[in-house]
Design a protein around this motif. Structure first.
Motif: not given
Length: 61
Positions: A15-38
């Protein structure tokens, strides 16, 4: 009974491993939405038409 402790320890580590992976993904912009604004400007007219269809309530004195 010791098996429960081992399983709890392993599950907490996973669980801690998945949480760390989630935090890293958020910081790298994995969940940024670049399609909708256009595409949003293509649908703005429909949103304005829907808002104008609703009746405006007035205050009664």
């Amino acid at each position: 009974m010791s098996v429960i402790y081992v399983l709890l320890t392993i599950s907490i580590i996973v669980a801690i491993g998945f949480f760390i992976a989630f935090i890293i993904a958020i910081r790298n912009g994995q969940f940024d939405d670049s399609y909708t604004p256009s595409v949003r400007m293509l649908f703005e007219d429909e949103l304005i038409k829907e808002k104008s269809k609703k009746s405006i309530l007035t205050k009664k004195d």
